[in-house]
Design a protein around this motif. Structure first.
Motif, short mmCIF file in Angstrom:
data_model
loop_
_atom_site.label_atom_id
_atom_site.label_comp_id
_atom_site.label_asym_id
_atom_site.label_seq_id
_atom_site.Cartn_x
_atom_site.Cartn_y
_atom_site.Cartn_z
N GLU A 71 -12.60 4.38 0.57
CA GLU A 71 -11.21 4.32 0.12
C GLU A 71 -10.25 4.01 1.27
OE1 GLU A 71 -10.00 4.49 -3.00
OE2 GLU A 71 -12.08 4.46 -3.65
N MET A 125 -7.72 -2.32 -3.58
CA MET A 125 -6.75 -1.46 -4.27
C MET A 125 -6.05 -2.24 -5.37
SD MET A 125 -6.80 1.61 -2.95
CE MET A 125 -5.19 2.31 -3.34
N LEU A 140 0.83 -1.20 0.00
CA LEU A 140 0.00 0.00 0.00
C LEU A 140 0.87 1.26 0.00
CD1 LEU A 140 -2.81 -1.07 2.49
CD2 LEU A 140 -3.10 -0.59 0.06
N TYR A 141 1.99 1.19 0.71
CA TYR A 141 2.93 2.33 0.69
C TYR A 141 3.47 2.54 -0.72
CZ TYR A 141 7.35 4.82 1.16
OH TYR A 141 8.37 5.70 0.98
N ASP A 181 0.80 4.09 -2.89
CA ASP A 181 0.63 5.50 -2.57
C ASP A 181 1.82 6.34 -3.08
OD1 ASP A 181 -0.89 7.61 -1.06
OD2 ASP A 181 1.00 7.73 0.05
N SER A 182 3.01 5.72 -3.13
CA SER A 182 4.21 6.42 -3.58
C SER A 182 4.46 6.25 -5.07
CB SER A 182 5.44 5.92 -2.80
OG SER A 182 5.27 6.06 -1.41
N GLU A 183 3.53 5.60 -5.74
CA GLU A 183 3.62 5.33 -7.18
C GLU A 183 4.90 4.55 -7.52
OE1 GLU A 183 3.19 9.06 -9.17
OE2 GLU A 183 1.05 9.24 -8.70
#
Length: 228
Positions: A176, A196, A68-69, A72-74
């Motif tokens: 979300e 996700m 997930l990190y 979120d950090s692409e």
């Protein structure tokens, strides 16, 4: 030279680094458990199997936090290829087999051998394993795995004959963020992660998604993962 007056903290990066360290320690613990089980010929011992299951469950949660990190950090990438839906279901069944046998849980599979889907094999197996872990914890005696085509989607379905999803988790497909229950301690992290991951499996006009309900013919929870 860094500015000593700058007190800003990149908390997500620190958390990710800490999670990675904990995950490395858990890997060592898993290896020690396997070594002790070998030494004592205790591979079918209830306590060892349960201990291994709980360590794996903790490890899966840490993996999800790291992924997930990355999302979120692409920094997250998928390895999409054509895979057999039946092989995916057989793989997650094999990984859960010792505990299923120990707890006398019946697991059945319904999937056509010629059913294929485009997905990241490793991530989808891990995601479905997370759902199957939860099903094992909450079912009474039976779990059913299936995969089938529904319009333009391949659907992976996990059902059980337990008490079903609690009300606070039934809305997770509409939010979300993970939903935290201070009464049960459930965060819904696994479902949030799979949701996700499903969205990242996308074509030009369609994205993957999940649905959960308590409408299983078995009488308990039903989880469905839709991949385009």
């Amino acid at each position: 030279m860094s500015d000593p007056t700058n007190t800003s903290i990149n908390f997500p990066a620190i958390l990710a680094s800490s999670v990675h360290d904990i995950k490395n320690s858990l890997t060592t613990v898993r290896e020690l458990i396997a070594h002790i089980a070998d030494k004592q010929h205790a591979h079918k011992n209830h306590n060892f199997i349960q201990l291994e299951f709980e360590v794996n469950r903790m490890n899966n949660s840490l993996v999800q936090l790291l992924e997930l990190y990355k999302i979120d950090s692409e920094k997250f990438n998928l390895d999409i290829d054509e895979n057999s839906a039946d092989e995916i279901l057989q793989e997650i069944k094999a990984q859960q087999a010792p505990l299923l046998e120990l707890n006398q849980i019946k697991l059945s599979i319904d999937c056509a051998e010629d059913l294929y889907c485009f997905c990241d094999y490793e991530h989808i197996c891990n995601a479905l394993n997370t759902i199957l872990n939860n099903a094992q914890r909450y079912t009474n005696t039976e779990i059913h795995l299936s995969a089938y085509q529904e319009q333009d989607y391949i659907v992976f379905c996990i059902e059980d004959n337990g008490a079903g999803y609690p009300e606070q988790l039934l809305s997770i497909t509409k939010t979300e963020a993970p939903l935290i229950s201070h009464l049960s301690g459930s965060t819904g992290l696994g479902l949030h992660f799979v949701a996700m991951l499903a969205k990242l499996h996308a074509t030009k006009d369609k994205k993957g998604f999940i649905k959960i309900d308590n409408d299983s013919p078995l009488g308990g929870a039903r989880f469905r993962l839709f991949l385009p």
